[in-house]
Design an enzyme around this catalytic site. Structure first.
Site, PDB file in Angstrom:
ATOM      1  N   ARG A  93      -1.180  19.258  18.057  1.00 14.63           N
ATOM      2  CA  ARG A  93      -2.447  19.108  18.779  1.00 14.63           C
ATOM      3  C   ARG A  93      -3.660  18.976  17.870  1.00 14.63           C
ATOM      4  O   ARG A  93      -4.678  18.453  18.274  1.00 14.63           O
ATOM      5  CB  ARG A  93      -2.594  20.238  19.781  1.00 14.63           C
ATOM      6  CG  ARG A  93      -1.534  20.126  20.871  1.00 14.63           C
ATOM      7  CD  ARG A  93      -1.586  21.283  21.857  1.00 14.63           C
ATOM      8  NE  ARG A  93      -0.361  21.318  22.632  1.00 14.63           N
ATOM      9  CZ  ARG A  93       0.697  22.060  22.346  1.00 14.63           C
ATOM     10  NH1 ARG A  93       0.688  22.846  21.284  1.00 14.63           N
ATOM     11  NH2 ARG A  93       1.765  22.020  23.094  1.00 14.63           N
ATOM     12  N   GLU A 110       5.931  34.801  16.730  1.00 12.32           N
ATOM     13  CA  GLU A 110       6.338  35.942  17.548  1.00 12.32           C
ATOM     14  C   GLU A 110       7.821  35.860  17.898  1.00 12.32           C
ATOM     15  O   GLU A 110       8.474  36.859  18.127  1.00 12.32           O
ATOM     16  CB  GLU A 110       5.515  35.976  18.830  1.00 12.32           C
ATOM     17  CG  GLU A 110       4.042  36.261  18.591  1.00 12.32           C
ATOM     18  CD  GLU A 110       3.226  36.171  19.865  1.00 12.32           C
ATOM     19  OE1 GLU A 110       3.635  36.776  20.872  1.00 12.32           O
ATOM     20  OE2 GLU A 110       2.196  35.495  19.853  1.00 12.32           O
TER      21      GLU A 110
END
Length: 193
Positions: A72, A111
């Site tokens: 992005r 994560e």
């Protein structure tokens, strides 16, 4: 630092940018409120305003490289680079850079696992002033890896910039002391982020 705290308080462009970002509940997994910038890209005015705010910030900072984080960061980085007279350098996931050129890589933890960013050797020269652009910062792991990668080749990372970021950005402490510039906070849906 949020744009609203840096002279843009009350700027209607920030609200329009925030409104143009779609929130997709429970994507890609339950509990995640995905901030989808594809709807921002469909709104030519909000998209232009996003780029213009970054351009206004970096125009007079002697930036020679805009480094965009896959994927992005590629949406905003080239337009910013063209407008400020800098080159655009993509920071890609492993084995995505075209050609047979040598790459330099930097691994980082997520994560839910780990990943890596790569850049062509020679794309950034020692001493060049760089900004790193991405759409969103959450933990700061990806941006920290981008900083380490660029600093390994002798670049001077001036700042990281994201369209979206949490006010209590946990990752800001992990950005190797580099400033972080954020346009808007994630929109809340049904009391959740």
């Amino acid at each position: 630092m949020f744009a609203a705290e840096n002279g843009l308080k009350g700027d209607p462009r920030l609200q329009a940018i925030s409104d143009a970002i779609r929130v997709v509940p429970h994507f890609p997994k339950p509990g995640i409120m995905f901030q989808d910038i594809t709807t921002l890209l469909l709104d030519h005015k909000a998209f232009k305003d996003t780029v213009d705010i970054f351009v206004d910030r970096y125009r007079d900072m002697d930036i020679s490289v805009v480094a965009g984080v896959e994927a992005r960061g590629f949406m905003f980085g080239p337009s910013i680079a063209l407008a400020i007279g800098a080159k655009f350098v993509p920071l890609r996931k492993p084995r995505k850079l075209p050609g047979t050129g040598e790459v330099i890589a930097e691994a980082y933890d997520l994560e839910y696992g780990s990943d890596c960013l790569e850049m062509h050797v020679g794309a950034v020269q020692p001493g060049e002033r760089v900004i790193v652009i991405d759409d969103l910062v959450a933990t700061g792991g990806t941006l920290s890896a981008a900083i380490r990668l660029l600093e390994r080749v002798g670049a001077q990372v001036v700042e990281c910039a994201c369209v979206i970021g949490l006010r209590e950005v946990k990752g800001q402490r992990r950005l190797n002391g580099k400033p972080l510039y954020i346009l808007v906070e994630p929109r809340e849906i049904d009391g959740c982020y």
